[in-house]
Design a protein around this motif. Structure first.
Motif, PDB file in Angstrom:
ATOM      1  N   PHE A   1       1.054  -0.807  -0.020  1.00 45.77           N
ATOM      2  CA  PHE A   1      -0.043  -0.081  -0.448  1.00 45.77           C
ATOM      3  C   PHE A   1       0.858   1.480   0.003  1.00 45.77           C
ATOM      4  O   PHE A   1       0.278   1.799  -0.624  1.00 45.77           O
ATOM      5  CB  PHE A   1      -0.755  -0.116   1.456  1.00 45.77           C
ATOM      6  N   THR A   2       2.498   0.979   0.952  1.00 43.82           N
ATOM      7  CA  THR A   2       3.021   2.067   0.353  1.00 43.82           C
ATOM      8  C   THR A   2       3.749   2.732  -0.940  1.00 43.82           C
ATOM      9  O   THR A   2       3.634   3.985  -1.510  1.00 43.82           O
ATOM     10  CB  THR A   2       4.257   1.881   0.910  1.00 43.82           C
ATOM     11  N   LEU A   3       3.707   1.111  -1.676  1.00 41.60           N
ATOM     12  CA  LEU A   3       4.107   0.977  -2.989  1.00 41.60           C
ATOM     13  C   LEU A   3       3.282   2.087  -4.348  1.00 41.60           C
ATOM     14  O   LEU A   3       3.115   3.168  -4.860  1.00 41.60           O
ATOM     15  CB  LEU A   3       4.486   0.035  -3.518  1.00 41.60           C
ATOM     16  N   LEU A   4       1.473   1.876  -3.983  1.00 44.96           N
ATOM     17  CA  LEU A   4       0.520   2.423  -4.343  1.00 44.96           C
ATOM     18  C   LEU A   4      -0.155   3.856  -3.662  1.00 44.96           C
ATOM     19  O   LEU A   4      -0.369   4.700  -4.636  1.00 44.96           O
ATOM     20  CB  LEU A   4      -0.642   1.627  -4.077  1.00 44.96           C
ATOM     21  N   GLY A   5       0.082   3.924  -2.913  1.00 44.16           N
ATOM     22  CA  GLY A   5       0.177   5.783  -2.451  1.00 44.16           C
ATOM     23  C   GLY A   5       0.994   6.170  -2.803  1.00 44.16           C
ATOM     24  O   GLY A   5       0.795   7.281  -3.444  1.00 44.16           O
ATOM     25  N   MET A   6       2.435   5.879  -3.741  1.00 46.97           N
ATOM     26  CA  MET A   6       3.439   6.771  -3.702  1.00 46.97           C
ATOM     27  C   MET A   6       3.646   7.018  -5.576  1.00 46.97           C
ATOM     28  O   MET A   6       4.575   7.583  -6.500  1.00 46.97           O
ATOM     29  CB  MET A   6       5.247   6.001  -3.691  1.00 46.97           C
ATOM     30  N   LEU A   7       2.425   5.817  -6.218  1.00 45.95           N
ATOM     31  CA  LEU A   7       2.790   4.943  -7.324  1.00 45.95           C
ATOM     32  C   LEU A   7       3.981   5.551  -7.827  1.00 45.95           C
ATOM     33  O   LEU A   7       5.735   4.808  -7.241  1.00 45.95           O
ATOM     34  CB  LEU A   7       1.860   6.405  -8.396  1.00 45.95           C
ATOM     35  N   GLY A   8       4.405   6.295  -9.118  1.00 51.03           N
ATOM     36  CA  GLY A   8       5.688   6.268  -9.076  1.00 51.03           C
ATOM     37  C   GLY A   8       6.720   7.342  -8.701  1.00 51.03           C
ATOM     38  O   GLY A   8       7.575   7.985  -9.551  1.00 51.03           O
ATOM     39  N   ILE A   9       5.802   8.238  -8.320  1.00 56.39           N
ATOM     40  CA  ILE A   9       6.321  10.074  -7.645  1.00 56.39           C
ATOM     41  C   ILE A   9       8.165   9.866  -7.298  1.00 56.39           C
ATOM     42  O   ILE A   9       8.298  10.992  -7.246  1.00 56.39           O
ATOM     43  CB  ILE A   9       5.691  10.939  -6.303  1.00 56.39           C
ATOM     44  N   GLY A  10       8.073   9.151  -6.584  1.00 54.52           N
ATOM     45  CA  GLY A  10       9.799   9.392  -5.576  1.00 54.52           C
ATOM     46  C   GLY A  10      10.596   9.521  -6.918  1.00 54.52           C
ATOM     47  O   GLY A  10      11.180  10.221  -6.365  1.00 54.52           O
TER      48      GLY A  10
END
Length: 482
Positions: free
Chosen positions: A50-59
């Protein structure tokens, strides 16, 4: 700021992200046992999806966009606000989705899973990508040094037995949240107020999704291992694999830190049209990464059997075998870090980068299905090793025409040869001295000295050959007069 300084700052940052768990390993592994460690790692792996989903590819995408527009403060501020607004919406939705999953579907270890929500809240306020894009790694390092030291003290002060697993989870999650929160105190003077519109936000959606796709694949073979071990084996096996993985990740931080530093620098270099300079960066980076990765790989394999028992306790002896099996991934990740993070991503070759990661994800998932049930953490190690190898091979295929292989391969052979000698020395010391902290210290010292000596000897021999050839070329020839 120079690449060297940024590398050193980011190296400290990467190590500090992992160092607290490692410093607490000898204590926590005995206090919480393999089962307690496994429960924490298993619930954390679910939260990370869910952390992955929350950040999408924004990092990665946000890092690149800030790097490309940092010379124009207004344009950079527009990018920051519009990208962060997108992140805010998606990450809040991710937190809500995680809470629903835990409340409706999780039966055992629900309390621990709920505490992991704090880490997700850290995703909502994560702005590290902004400072990475500006190459301001000193700010990131300062934040982590403070928070990680406080969490280290808290673990030793308050976690006293198996019943304190919830408290341990709270401390680790809260430290992650506070680390993100503190960065907002630095951001105010770096941006200007700008008006954002729905259009300015929407224009980032498709690019962010393009960066999100490879992140999904990376998550599959970085996190899915622990989830699948929990499904197909036991929580104790999760704990064994998790601690071997932590040690390997700290070891490789010295190599992967360079990729994090070079991404904004390479993006800025390419966008300003300095292609020749970019190629020089790539070759230097590949050489340096290989020089570091090879001794780390052989060193981990060489010290594992004497290091793990005294460091973690007898309940984690199997961790040594896991660490030996995954040690070659240090080398594979070093190369894929250069080809992927420093070349394919800055050039915008997302299709090639995404394909490589999905190949690795598929390989990892299929081998996990085959090997985890009969072999537990050792089976997961086989899947991880094969996945990293496949990612590297696919990326080599995509960059094959852009890398000066005649320059890098001879050096790689030299480094591997020196590493093999180092491994032999370290292994012989371990067998003769046995399990102890002194043995590990002697092994590391002897390994560093033997590897360095081999490299320096080869360099000296190489320079000597060049000098002799130059003398022969310049020496005057005398013809006999008969």
């Amino acid at each position: 700021m120079s690449v060297k300084k940024n590398y050193l700052y980011n190296l400290i940052y990467q190590i500090m992200v992992m160092i607290v768990p490692l410093l607490t390993v000898p204590y926590v592994s005995r206090v919480l046992s393999a089962k307690g460690v496994g429960i924490f790692a298993y619930t954390s792996s679910i939260a990370q999806y869910f952390t992955l989903l929350g950040m999408l590819g924004i990092g990665i995408y946000g890092n690149k966009m800030i790097a490309m527009t940092r010379d124009n403060k207004k344009e950079m501020s527009e990018n920051f606000f519009s990208i962060y607004f997108l992140q805010l919406i998606v990450s809040l939705g991710s937190v809500l989705g995680y809470l629903l999953l835990v409340l409706l579907a999780v039966r055992s270890d629900r309390e621990i899973a709920l505490i992991q929500t704090i880490t997700l809240l850290g995703t909502v306020i994560d702005c590290t990508w902004f400072f990475s894009g500006l190459e301001m790694f000193k700010k990131i390092v300062t934040r982590n040094l403070l928070i990680k030291c406080l969490s280290l003290v808290a673990v030793f002060s308050f976690v006293k037995g198996p019943g304190d697993l919830d408290l341990y989870t709270f401390i680790m999650c809260l430290s992650a949240f506070l680390g993100q929160f503190l960065m907002w105190f630095y951001i105010r003077n770096r941006i200007v107020r700008v008006k954002i519109t729905g259009r300015s936000v929407r224009k980032h959606v498709v690019p962010v999704l393009m960066y999100f796709l490879p992140q999904v694949a990376m998550q599959v073979y970085f996190v899915l291992d622990k989830t699948m071990i929990g499904w197909l084996s036991s929580k104790s096996e999760v704990g064994i694999y998790d601690y071997a993985d932590k040690i390997q990740k700290v070891a490789i931080a010295a190599v992967t830190s360079l990729g994090t530093v070079m991404l904004p620098r390479m993006a800025h270099t390419f966008i300003t049209g300095q292609k020749d300079q970019a190629k020089k960066y790539i070759m230097k980076s590949l050489d340096f990464s290989t020089l570091l990765a090879v001794p780390i790989m052989f060193g981990l394999a060489g010290i594992a059997r004497e290091f793990i028992p005294w460091y973690m306790g007898n309940g984690f002896v199997e961790c040594a075998t896991v660490l030996i099996l995954i040690s070659p991934t240090v080398f594979f990740m070093a190369w894929s870090g250069v080809f992927g993070s420093q070349y394919l991503l800055p050039l915008g070759k997302m299709r090639a980068y995404t394909i490589s990661l999905y190949v690795g994800a598929v390989v990892n998932f299929l081998l996990n299905l085959v090997f985890i049930k009969p072999y537990g953490s050792i089976g997961a190690s086989i899947g991880t090793l094969a996945a990293e190898l496949s990612v590297t091979l696919v990326q080599i295929y995509f960059v094959r025409n852009d890398i000066q292989w005649k320059q890098i391969l001879p050096k790689t052979v030299l480094y591997v040869g020196a590493g093999a000698v180092m491994y032999t020395v370290v292994s012989l010391i371990g067998r003769s001295m046995g399990v102890s902290i002194i043995t590990t210290f002697v092994q590391i010292t002897a390994g560093v000295l033997s590897y360095t000596a081999m490299i320096l000897a080869a360099e000296y021999a190489g320079h000597g050959g060049i000098i002799l050839e130059e003398i022969r070329r310049k020496r005057p020839s005398y013809k006999s007069n008969g």
